[in-house]
Design a protein around this motif. Structure first.
Motif, PDB file in Angstrom:
ATOM      1  N   GLN A 127       0.840  -1.106   0.101  1.00  0.00           N
ATOM      2  CA  GLN A 127       0.005  -0.136   0.213  1.00  0.00           C
ATOM      3  C   GLN A 127       0.894   1.208   0.124  1.00  0.00           C
ATOM      4  O   GLN A 127       0.458   2.218  -0.178  1.00  0.00           O
ATOM      5  N   VAL A 128       2.063   1.130   0.125  1.00  0.00           N
ATOM      6  CA  VAL A 128       3.141   2.257   0.522  1.00  0.00           C
ATOM      7  C   VAL A 128       3.587   2.697  -0.776  1.00  0.00           C
ATOM      8  O   VAL A 128       3.982   2.045  -1.855  1.00  0.00           O
ATOM      9  N   ALA A 129       3.599   4.434  -0.852  1.00  0.00           N
ATOM     10  CA  ALA A 129       4.122   4.984  -1.906  1.00  0.00           C
ATOM     11  C   ALA A 129       5.614   5.248  -1.880  1.00  0.00           C
ATOM     12  O   ALA A 129       6.396   5.177  -2.912  1.00  0.00           O
ATOM     13  N   VAL A 130       6.090   5.522  -0.654  1.00  0.00           N
ATOM     14  CA  VAL A 130       7.444   5.818  -0.539  1.00  0.00           C
ATOM     15  C   VAL A 130       8.010   5.506   0.887  1.00  0.00           C
ATOM     16  O   VAL A 130       7.395   5.766   1.625  1.00  0.00           O
ATOM     17  N   GLY A 131       8.986   4.921   0.785  1.00  0.00           N
ATOM     18  CA  GLY A 131       9.668   4.273   2.116  1.00  0.00           C
ATOM     19  C   GLY A 131      10.977   4.929   2.752  1.00  0.00           C
ATOM     20  O   GLY A 131      11.867   5.377   1.856  1.00  0.00           O
ATOM     21  N   LEU A 132      10.725   5.549   3.692  1.00  0.00           N
ATOM     22  CA  LEU A 132      12.056   6.223   4.463  1.00  0.00           C
ATOM     23  C   LEU A 132      12.916   5.402   5.070  1.00  0.00           C
ATOM     24  O   LEU A 132      12.610   4.242   5.795  1.00  0.00           O
ATOM     25  N   SER A 133      14.263   5.550   5.196  1.00  0.00           N
ATOM     26  CA  SER A 133      15.180   4.753   5.950  1.00  0.00           C
ATOM     27  C   SER A 133      16.380   5.840   6.418  1.00  0.00           C
ATOM     28  O   SER A 133      17.433   5.664   6.188  1.00  0.00           O
ATOM     29  N   PRO A 134      15.919   6.804   7.324  1.00  0.00           N
ATOM     30  CA  PRO A 134      16.927   7.557   7.912  1.00  0.00           C
ATOM     31  C   PRO A 134      17.905   6.888   8.920  1.00  0.00           C
ATOM     32  O   PRO A 134      17.328   6.167   9.678  1.00  0.00           O
ATOM     33  N   ILE A 135      19.247   7.482   8.795  1.00  0.00           N
ATOM     34  CA  ILE A 135      20.105   7.062   9.987  1.00  0.00           C
ATOM     35  C   ILE A 135      20.900   8.212  10.451  1.00  0.00           C
ATOM     36  O   ILE A 135      21.222   8.902   9.612  1.00  0.00           O
TER      37      ILE A 135
END
Length: 367
Positions: free
Chosen positions: A259-267
């Motif tokens: 269902q997701v449009a954009v996935g974030l992966s902040p470090i």
């Protein structure tokens, strides 16, 4: 603990041990190399991906491989080792107190680790990790940062990225993913409230996106209690479409990402532990064809290219790229498709198994 619970736990452990003995009996006469994996946790997360799944994958490449459940106590471990007669033992992390070469299991040990546990303050963990790293015949590290730490203690430390099985079936087109409302922006960290710096970063991004008039729904994962939900609501008081999903199994997690449009992966590396993160939930994004925006940390830039994802520590660039992707489903499709094409080569369970197989077989030939 009630007597009933104790009996159920005993029966479960007994069943696990009997199953391993049966596997040893079935393969007693084969000349295949033998390896036992010792996960530090339950059949989820890194224990699932780097121990249970890897044992299954190595079996398909000609090994007799099995994973020993973490609830087996030391006497049961020793019985299984005697009967299985492994050529190599693999300790998946040292968070389990019995994953310790000081216990002298009698077989060559390989340490497998994909987190910067040397920064954790769990009593005895760092000492156990360093001791095991030094005594192991090799170390398989989930990222370059972790490999560099272990290389101080072990001359045979190699980077082997975490791989995952790639699920079958179609993934929804990105036009379809916003048919029931604005596109979903997700941060799939399992315990987001524990990552204070990263959560602050996401809060700032969300405020800027709203100031730019962006339409989106924000989704968090692993929100287990009402107290946690209240804390997140207080952080995003003006966000009407805040989604807070509870902990779930990995299959359900992957399905939800459709269902997701954009996935974030902040470090944010002000937290030293974050410097050792591996691809983690990015594997789920890739499987679900979710475009990824990630910090230029860990080994992100070693996998992603300009066409397969966004890797940057420039906050303004994060904002520009999120806005561009949220507003353009075709762009999201192109980026996700390109990343999915690269996925099997570097981050599938087959890719990880090929490297693990070569690493372990090399140890057998040099013993």
């Amino acid at each position: 603990m009630s007597i009933g619970t104790k009996i159920r736990n005993l029966l479960r452990r007994t069943g696990h041990e009997v199953g391993l003995h049966a596997s040893a009996m079935r393969n007693r006469r084969t000349d295949r190399p033998r390896v036992l994996f010792f996960p530090s946790g339950r059949r989820e997360g890194a224990s699932l991906l780097r121990a249970y799944n890897m044992a299954d994958a190595l079996t398909r490449t000609g090994w007799h491989a099995a994973a020993v459940p973490a609830d087996l106590k030391l006497p049961a471990r020793r019985r299984v080792i005697r009967h299985f007669a492994p050529d190599i033992l693999v300790f998946q992390q040292c968070r389990h107190a019995l994953n310790d070469t000081a216990l002298r299991y009698g077989d060559p040990v390989v340490l497998d680790t994909d987190d910067a546990d040397f920064f954790l303050t769990i009593p005895g963990l760092v000492e156990r990790l360093q001791r095991t790293s030094q005594a192991a015949v090799g170390v398989m590290a989930g990222s370059q940062f972790i490999q560099e730490w272990h290389a101080q203690h072990n001359a045979n430390a190699a980077v082997i990225w975490t791989g995952t099985p790639i699920t079958a079936g179609p993934r929804p087109d990105h036009h379809a993913r916003q048919s029931d409302g604005p596109p979903i922006l997700a941060w799939a960290q399992a315990a987001p409230l524990s990552y204070v710096n990263e959560l602050d970063f996401v809060r700032g991004l969300v405020a800027d996106l709203r100031a730019q008039g962006a339409a989106f729904r924000l989704r968090f994962y692993g929100i287990a209690t009402e107290e946690e939900r209240d804390r997140l609501r207080a952080m995003f008081p003006d966000l009407p479409d805040l989604q807070m999903l509870p902990p779930m199994g990995y299959d359900a997690f992957l399905q939800s990402l459709h269902q997701v449009a954009v996935g974030l992966s902040p470090i944010i590396t002000r937290n030293e532990f974050s410097r050792g993160k591996s691809f983690g939930k990015i594997l789920g994004y890739l499987d679900a064809k979710v475009p990824v925006i990630a910090s230029d940390e860990a080994d992100h830039a070693r996998f992603f290219t300009e066409t397969t994802g966004v890797v940057t520590n420039d906050r303004d660039e994060w904002l520009r790229q999120i806005l561009a992707l949220l507003g353009d489903p075709d762009r999201r499709n192109r980026m996700a498709d390109a990343a999915f094409e690269a996925f099997p080569r570097d981050l599938s369970i087959e890719a990880a198994a090929r490297k693990t197989d070569a690493f372990l077989r090399d140890l057998l030939t040099t013993r």
